[in-house]
Scaffold this motif. Sequence first.
Motif, PDB file in Angstrom:
ATOM      1  N   GLY A   1      69.350  40.224  49.208  1.00 47.61           N
ATOM      2  CA  GLY A   1      70.660  38.899  49.216  1.00 47.61           C
ATOM      3  C   GLY A   1      69.980  38.154  49.807  1.00 47.61           C
ATOM      4  O   GLY A   1      69.125  36.497  49.499  1.00 47.61           O
ATOM      5  N   GLY A   2      68.294  37.729  50.262  1.00 47.04           N
ATOM      6  CA  GLY A   2      67.588  36.713  50.701  1.00 47.04           C
ATOM      7  C   GLY A   2      66.826  36.119  49.807  1.00 47.04           C
ATOM      8  O   GLY A   2      66.851  36.441  48.899  1.00 47.04           O
ATOM      9  N   LEU A   3      65.531  35.406  50.091  1.00 51.60           N
ATOM     10  CA  LEU A   3      64.884  34.801  49.101  1.00 51.60           C
ATOM     11  C   LEU A   3      63.710  35.777  49.574  1.00 51.60           C
ATOM     12  O   LEU A   3      62.850  36.413  50.981  1.00 51.60           O
ATOM     13  CB  LEU A   3      63.999  33.294  49.325  1.00 51.60           C
ATOM     14  CG  LEU A   3      65.927  32.231  49.211  1.00 51.60           C
ATOM     15  CD1 LEU A   3      65.004  30.812  49.197  1.00 51.60           C
ATOM     16  CD2 LEU A   3      66.042  32.864  48.291  1.00 51.60           C
ATOM     17  N   MET A   4      62.226  35.556  48.743  1.00 48.15           N
ATOM     18  CA  MET A   4      61.423  36.754  48.827  1.00 48.15           C
ATOM     19  C   MET A   4      60.457  35.876  50.005  1.00 48.15           C
ATOM     20  O   MET A   4      60.315  34.086  50.339  1.00 48.15           O
ATOM     21  CB  MET A   4      60.682  36.291  47.962  1.00 48.15           C
ATOM     22  CG  MET A   4      60.457  37.528  46.966  1.00 48.15           C
ATOM     23  SD  MET A   4      60.885  39.430  47.439  1.00 48.15           S
ATOM     24  CE  MET A   4      61.202  40.364  45.668  1.00 48.15           C
ATOM     25  N   GLU A   5      59.756  36.532  50.869  1.00 43.77           N
ATOM     26  CA  GLU A   5      58.771  35.901  51.990  1.00 43.77           C
ATOM     27  C   GLU A   5      56.941  35.626  51.911  1.00 43.77           C
ATOM     28  O   GLU A   5      57.147  37.351  51.249  1.00 43.77           O
ATOM     29  CB  GLU A   5      59.041  35.471  52.794  1.00 43.77           C
ATOM     30  CG  GLU A   5      58.598  34.595  54.533  1.00 43.77           C
ATOM     31  CD  GLU A   5      59.062  34.528  55.788  1.00 43.77           C
ATOM     32  OE1 GLU A   5      60.427  34.048  55.642  1.00 43.77           O
ATOM     33  OE2 GLU A   5      58.997  35.907  56.462  1.00 43.77           O
ATOM     34  N   VAL A   6      56.402  34.587  51.792  1.00 42.02           N
ATOM     35  CA  VAL A   6      55.004  35.208  51.990  1.00 42.02           C
ATOM     36  C   VAL A   6      54.052  35.873  53.227  1.00 42.02           C
ATOM     37  O   VAL A   6      54.871  35.159  54.375  1.00 42.02           O
ATOM     38  CB  VAL A   6      54.019  33.958  51.523  1.00 42.02           C
ATOM     39  CG1 VAL A   6      52.383  34.436  52.053  1.00 42.02           C
ATOM     40  CG2 VAL A   6      54.590  33.643  49.740  1.00 42.02           C
ATOM     41  N   GLN A   7      54.010  36.711  53.660  1.00 41.63           N
ATOM     42  CA  GLN A   7      53.279  37.009  54.396  1.00 41.63           C
ATOM     43  C   GLN A   7      52.202  37.761  54.786  1.00 41.63           C
ATOM     44  O   GLN A   7      51.255  38.279  53.847  1.00 41.63           O
ATOM     45  CB  GLN A   7      54.294  38.774  55.383  1.00 41.63           C
ATOM     46  CG  GLN A   7      55.639  38.646  56.000  1.00 41.63           C
ATOM     47  CD  GLN A   7      56.011  37.560  57.134  1.00 41.63           C
ATOM     48  OE1 GLN A   7      55.375  37.081  57.930  1.00 41.63           O
ATOM     49  NE2 GLN A   7      57.055  37.156  57.005  1.00 41.63           N
ATOM     50  N   GLN A   8      51.164  36.904  55.695  1.00 45.58           N
ATOM     51  CA  GLN A   8      50.285  37.544  55.960  1.00 45.58           C
ATOM     52  C   GLN A   8      49.139  37.349  56.899  1.00 45.58           C
ATOM     53  O   GLN A   8      49.925  37.576  58.033  1.00 45.58           O
ATOM     54  CB  GLN A   8      49.041  35.272  55.379  1.00 45.58           C
ATOM     55  CG  GLN A   8      49.538  34.587  54.459  1.00 45.58           C
ATOM     56  CD  GLN A   8      48.782  33.948  53.890  1.00 45.58           C
ATOM     57  OE1 GLN A   8      47.583  33.724  54.047  1.00 45.58           O
ATOM     58  NE2 GLN A   8      49.611  33.150  54.321  1.00 45.58           N
ATOM     59  N   ASP A   9      48.379  38.106  57.600  1.00 44.23           N
ATOM     60  CA  ASP A   9      47.898  38.626  58.010  1.00 44.23           C
ATOM     61  C   ASP A   9      46.434  37.284  58.406  1.00 44.23           C
ATOM     62  O   ASP A   9      45.029  37.768  57.756  1.00 44.23           O
ATOM     63  CB  ASP A   9      46.794  40.206  57.588  1.00 44.23           C
ATOM     64  CG  ASP A   9      46.229  40.655  58.642  1.00 44.23           C
ATOM     65  OD1 ASP A   9      46.189  39.827  60.418  1.00 44.23           O
ATOM     66  OD2 ASP A   9      45.868  41.194  59.487  1.00 44.23           O
ATOM     67  N   PHE A  10      46.269  37.082  60.080  1.00 47.09           N
ATOM     68  CA  PHE A  10      45.696  35.881  60.449  1.00 47.09           C
ATOM     69  C   PHE A  10      45.205  36.701  61.393  1.00 47.09           C
ATOM     70  O   PHE A  10      44.146  35.942  61.970  1.00 47.09           O
ATOM     71  CB  PHE A  10      46.769  34.865  60.811  1.00 47.09           C
ATOM     72  CG  PHE A  10      47.586  34.056  59.693  1.00 47.09           C
ATOM     73  CD1 PHE A  10      46.565  33.523  58.207  1.00 47.09           C
ATOM     74  CD2 PHE A  10      48.533  33.247  60.263  1.00 47.09           C
ATOM     75  CE1 PHE A  10      47.542  32.824  57.790  1.00 47.09           C
ATOM     76  CE2 PHE A  10      50.091  33.506  59.058  1.00 47.09           C
ATOM     77  CZ  PHE A  10      48.244  32.744  57.755  1.00 47.09           C
ATOM     78  N   ARG A  11      45.207  37.783  61.835  1.00 51.74           N
ATOM     79  CA  ARG A  11      44.485  38.725  62.702  1.00 51.74           C
ATOM     80  C   ARG A  11      42.801  37.908  63.107  1.00 51.74           C
ATOM     81  O   ARG A  11      42.210  38.213  63.729  1.00 51.74           O
ATOM     82  CB  ARG A  11      44.691  39.866  63.400  1.00 51.74           C
ATOM     83  CG  ARG A  11      46.088  40.017  63.643  1.00 51.74           C
ATOM     84  CD  ARG A  11      46.315  41.628  63.366  1.00 51.74           C
ATOM     85  NE  ARG A  11      46.104  42.068  62.443  1.00 51.74           N
ATOM     86  CZ  ARG A  11      46.438  43.530  61.726  1.00 51.74           C
ATOM     87  NH1 ARG A  11      47.023  44.323  62.991  1.00 51.74           N
ATOM     88  NH2 ARG A  11      46.694  43.672  60.526  1.00 51.74           N
ATOM     89  N   HIS A  12      42.262  37.492  61.775  1.00 59.17           N
ATOM     90  CA  HIS A  12      40.820  37.459  61.225  1.00 59.17           C
ATOM     91  C   HIS A  12      40.166  36.760  61.960  1.00 59.17           C
ATOM     92  O   HIS A  12      39.621  35.936  61.659  1.00 59.17           O
ATOM     93  CB  HIS A  12      40.147  37.992  60.218  1.00 59.17           C
ATOM     94  CG  HIS A  12      41.244  37.179  58.687  1.00 59.17           C
ATOM     95  ND1 HIS A  12      42.090  37.609  58.444  1.00 59.17           N
ATOM     96  CD2 HIS A  12      40.455  35.797  58.354  1.00 59.17           C
ATOM     97  CE1 HIS A  12      42.683  36.374  57.457  1.00 59.17           C
ATOM     98  NE2 HIS A  12      41.446  36.004  57.963  1.00 59.17           N
ATOM     99  N   LEU A  13      41.870  35.332  61.646  1.00 59.07           N
ATOM    100  CA  LEU A  13      40.959  34.042  61.179  1.00 59.07           C
ATOM    101  C   LEU A  13      41.027  33.598  63.724  1.00 59.07           C
ATOM    102  O   LEU A  13      41.692  33.798  64.665  1.00 59.07           O
ATOM    103  CB  LEU A  13      41.956  32.718  61.471  1.00 59.07           C
ATOM    104  CG  LEU A  13      42.739  33.140  59.951  1.00 59.07           C
ATOM    105  CD1 LEU A  13      43.963  32.295  59.844  1.00 59.07           C
ATOM    106  CD2 LEU A  13      40.707  32.386  59.370  1.00 59.07           C
ATOM    107  N   ASP A  14      39.528  32.180  63.909  1.00 56.71           N
ATOM    108  CA  ASP A  14      39.238  31.749  65.114  1.00 56.71           C
ATOM    109  C   ASP A  14      40.172  30.981  65.230  1.00 56.71           C
ATOM    110  O   ASP A  14      39.874  30.231  64.456  1.00 56.71           O
ATOM    111  CB  ASP A  14      38.210  32.152  64.874  1.00 56.71           C
ATOM    112  CG  ASP A  14      37.902  31.864  66.090  1.00 56.71           C
ATOM    113  OD1 ASP A  14      37.085  30.256  67.093  1.00 56.71           O
ATOM    114  OD2 ASP A  14      37.808  32.865  67.446  1.00 56.71           O
ATOM    115  N   ALA A  15      41.069  30.325  66.531  1.00 56.34           N
ATOM    116  CA  ALA A  15      41.573  28.643  66.252  1.00 56.34           C
ATOM    117  C   ALA A  15      40.498  27.860  67.047  1.00 56.34           C
ATOM    118  O   ALA A  15      40.656  27.004  65.674  1.00 56.34           O
ATOM    119  CB  ALA A  15      42.228  29.010  67.018  1.00 56.34           C
ATOM    120  N   ASP A  16      39.394  28.150  67.177  1.00 57.80           N
ATOM    121  CA  ASP A  16      38.712  27.255  67.699  1.00 57.80           C
ATOM    122  C   ASP A  16      37.706  26.469  66.345  1.00 57.80           C
ATOM    123  O   ASP A  16      37.005  26.442  66.226  1.00 57.80           O
ATOM    124  CB  ASP A  16      37.547  27.347  69.172  1.00 57.80           C
ATOM    125  CG  ASP A  16      38.705  27.219  70.113  1.00 57.80           C
ATOM    126  OD1 ASP A  16      39.047  26.909  70.177  1.00 57.80           O
ATOM    127  OD2 ASP A  16      37.849  28.280  70.580  1.00 57.80           O
TER     128      ASP A  16
END
Length: 408
Positions: free
Chosen positions: A14-29
């Motif tokens: 009954g809700g809306l679709m949502e995009v889920q991404q895997d950010f584990r490979h990203l480095d913040a700095d």
Amino acid sequence: MNQATNLSSPCACGGLMEVQQDFRHLDADALKMRFEQRLADRMSVYASGVWRYQELIAPWIEEEFIVTKLEGNTPLYTANDRLQSYAGVERLQFKAQNHNPSGSFKDNGMTIAVSHGISMGYRHFACASTGNTSSSLAMYASWAGANSHVFVPSHAVSMNKVIQTLAYGSNVYTFDGTYDDGIRYLEQEADALGYYVCNSVNPLRIEGQKSIIFEMAHQLQWHMPDWILVPGGALSNATALGKGLFDLFNVGLINRLPRIAVIQAEGASPFHQYVQRQHAGTTSKEFEPVPSPSTIASALNIGNPPSWRKAYRYLTQLQGVTAAVSDEEIMQAKKIIDASGLGCEPASAVTMAGLRQLIDQQVIDRSEHVVCILTGHLLKDTDAIAQSHTSTLRKLDDLYQHRAAISS
């Protein structure tokens, strides 16, 4: 192609679709350095204040399909003395999304939605709208050489926005009913008509609108304020705000989460009423749409916001609050914002009106750092300005009489 259209259809829950991404490979700095370097870019797609943060938004869309007007890049203004005094907080800033190419925050999400549709082979784009969504969609579709189809309620909309939409070459259809009726029509008919739906029920719109928070964090050197206030209509902005904050936090780009406040107009405040019922312990805790919403803030004239479930989830996780303000409070706040040299449409002014209310209720402390999001341009709704300012027009003869009185 149907896969893209179905992004705007409700899921089985009954809700809306949502995009889920895997950010584990990203480095913040590394990301901070890359985003900073892109600030110097003036010609590529990364000159956009949305596509600059593509790794966190839509990394799968190839550059050849990107439709951009270099949107985003909107200022974060520090309040002048007049605004500061009216609001009553020591540190107040405004994220001015009304500086976008079509004059509203919708551009941040629309560039992603239209680009995705183009990548899927669509040439016809559609939305139901009370104004800002329609003008944004029309602009991007025309820029891409595609067609747009806009469904606009025949009442309680700003003609400025409709005229802007027509000027961009859109096919505009009016109907008797509300924004919610238009959304239902598109959910039923879009696939058959071959339309790619670009309302906030499309999760790609939410992904693009996250960039408002990404850019704000970047401007604040990745140090977040205590509070962020956002207008609440369809609640896509509240949803994008929450989703974007958690993305930043989970990647490690920020080290703390601010609280949020979603502000609605009293005449169109089903979300605020729902949240109040959850806290009051009443027997009726179901979400109840407002069948005939009515407010001078036409962009918020939505009685059944499609993103309420997502917005409530993020509101709860961020210890957020809601408020509802009267049309009189909205227009008073708007007058101050306009007269300060900043300017906004009525729907944007709810944040300032809500801030005053929350300070009076001692929910927000005067010493806290607050950012209000301004969503639409001053000239998006000139009817509202005319109603409140026409009586202040002065005749030239009055000036001469005033000068004569001073001379004597």
